[in-house]
Design a protein around this motif. Structure first.
Motif, short mmCIF file in Angstrom:
data_model
loop_
_atom_site.label_atom_id
_atom_site.label_comp_id
_atom_site.label_asym_id
_atom_site.label_seq_id
_atom_site.Cartn_x
_atom_site.Cartn_y
_atom_site.Cartn_z
N PHE A 9 0.84 -1.20 0.00
CA PHE A 9 0.00 0.00 0.00
C PHE A 9 0.87 1.25 0.00
O PHE A 9 0.65 2.17 -0.78
N GLU A 10 1.86 1.26 0.86
CA GLU A 10 2.72 2.43 1.00
C GLU A 10 3.46 2.74 -0.31
O GLU A 10 3.52 3.90 -0.73
N ARG A 11 3.97 1.73 -0.97
CA ARG A 11 4.69 1.94 -2.23
C ARG A 11 3.76 2.42 -3.35
O ARG A 11 4.09 3.35 -4.08
N ILE A 12 2.63 1.79 -3.47
CA ILE A 12 1.68 2.17 -4.53
C ILE A 12 1.10 3.56 -4.23
O ILE A 12 0.92 4.37 -5.14
N PHE A 13 0.85 3.83 -2.96
CA PHE A 13 0.32 5.14 -2.59
C PHE A 13 1.32 6.25 -2.89
O PHE A 13 0.93 7.36 -3.26
N LEU A 14 2.61 5.96 -2.77
CA LEU A 14 3.62 6.96 -3.12
C LEU A 14 3.52 7.30 -4.61
O LEU A 14 3.58 8.48 -4.98
N VAL A 15 3.33 6.30 -5.46
CA VAL A 15 3.16 6.56 -6.89
C VAL A 15 1.88 7.38 -7.11
O VAL A 15 1.86 8.30 -7.93
N TYR A 16 0.84 7.05 -6.37
CA TYR A 16 -0.43 7.78 -6.44
C TYR A 16 -0.21 9.27 -6.11
O TYR A 16 -0.68 10.14 -6.82
N VAL A 17 0.50 9.55 -5.03
CA VAL A 17 0.75 10.93 -4.62
C VAL A 17 1.59 11.66 -5.66
O VAL A 17 1.28 12.79 -6.03
N LEU A 18 2.63 11.01 -6.15
CA LEU A 18 3.49 11.64 -7.16
C LEU A 18 2.73 11.91 -8.45
O LEU A 18 2.92 12.95 -9.09
N SER A 19 1.83 11.00 -8.83
CA SER A 19 1.03 11.24 -10.04
C SER A 19 0.06 12.40 -9.83
O SER A 19 -0.24 13.15 -10.76
N GLY A 20 -0.42 12.59 -8.62
CA GLY A 20 -1.27 13.73 -8.31
C GLY A 20 -0.52 15.04 -8.42
O GLY A 20 -1.03 16.04 -8.95
N LEU A 21 0.71 15.04 -7.94
CA LEU A 21 1.55 16.23 -8.08
C LEU A 21 1.83 16.52 -9.56
O LEU A 21 1.76 17.67 -10.00
N ALA A 22 2.12 15.47 -10.32
CA ALA A 22 2.38 15.65 -11.75
C ALA A 22 1.15 16.21 -12.46
O ALA A 22 1.26 17.12 -13.29
N SER A 23 -0.01 15.69 -12.13
CA SER A 23 -1.25 16.17 -12.73
C SER A 23 -1.50 17.64 -12.37
O SER A 23 -1.89 18.44 -13.22
N GLY A 24 -1.29 17.97 -11.12
CA GLY A 24 -1.49 19.35 -10.69
C GLY A 24 -0.53 20.32 -11.37
O GLY A 24 -0.94 21.40 -11.81
N ILE A 25 0.72 19.92 -11.46
CA ILE A 25 1.71 20.79 -12.12
C ILE A 25 1.39 20.92 -13.60
O ILE A 25 1.43 22.01 -14.16
N TRP A 26 1.06 19.81 -14.25
CA TRP A 26 0.71 19.85 -15.67
C TRP A 26 -0.49 20.77 -15.89
O TRP A 26 -0.52 21.56 -16.82
N SER A 27 -1.48 20.66 -15.02
CA SER A 27 -2.69 21.49 -15.14
C SER A 27 -2.35 22.97 -15.00
O SER A 27 -2.88 23.80 -15.73
#
Length: 149
Positions: A9-27
């Motif tokens: 969970f912790e490892r996958i959630f880290l990818v989840y958080v990083l993808s959220g940051l990427a989406s926010g920055i891209w937006s």
């Protein structure tokens, strides 16, 4: 020792958080591609502030959930995570099949759907038998913590 499901969970959630940051920055970098035509200039000027606030707020909530789920084993945090996942599913389905005021760019929608899949995997991991025992505060089989005490 934390169970395998929680470590995953912790490892996958880290990818989840990083993808959220990427989406926010891209937006934020491509804000003009999804702002509706005719938006008042004052609202347009305020959009970056709202977007930065949203990214920071989401990051804070994600990090708090990570801490209380993966490090403290707080059952209430697990259920908050499940509720937020359910709201996310509704939101994504609404944006994909509803009639939104404006359409998000394909890249943002792709990242959003990918994040939803990661979120679903994380949610499933929180209900595996070893994770359920951990949230109840029970010792894991094979935990040798009391062997030599």
């Amino acid at each position: 020792m934390r169970p395998r499901s929680i470590l995953l969970f912790e490892r996958i959630f880290l990818v989840y958080v990083l993808s959220g940051l990427a989406s926010g920055i891209w937006s934020m970098l491509h804000i003009s591609s999804f702002v509706p035509a005719g938006m008042p200039p004052r609202m347009m000027a305020a959009m970056p502030v709202f977007m930065i606030g949203g990214v920071i707020g989401t990051l804070v909530v994600d990090l708090l959930l990570w801490f209380f789920i993966a490090r403290r084993g707080a059952d209430i945090a697990r259920w908050i995570f499940v509720i937020l996942f359910a709201l996310g599913v509704v939101g994504v389905l609404r944006s994909l099949f509803g009639h939104p005021q404006f359409m998000l760019p394909a890249m943002v929608m792709l990242i959003t759907v990918a994040r939803l899949v990661l979120d679903g995997i994380c949610t499933a991991l929180l209900f595996r038998p070893d994770a359920v025992r951990w949230f109840k505060g029970q010792r894991m089989p094979g935990d040798l913590g009391d062997t030599f005490s």
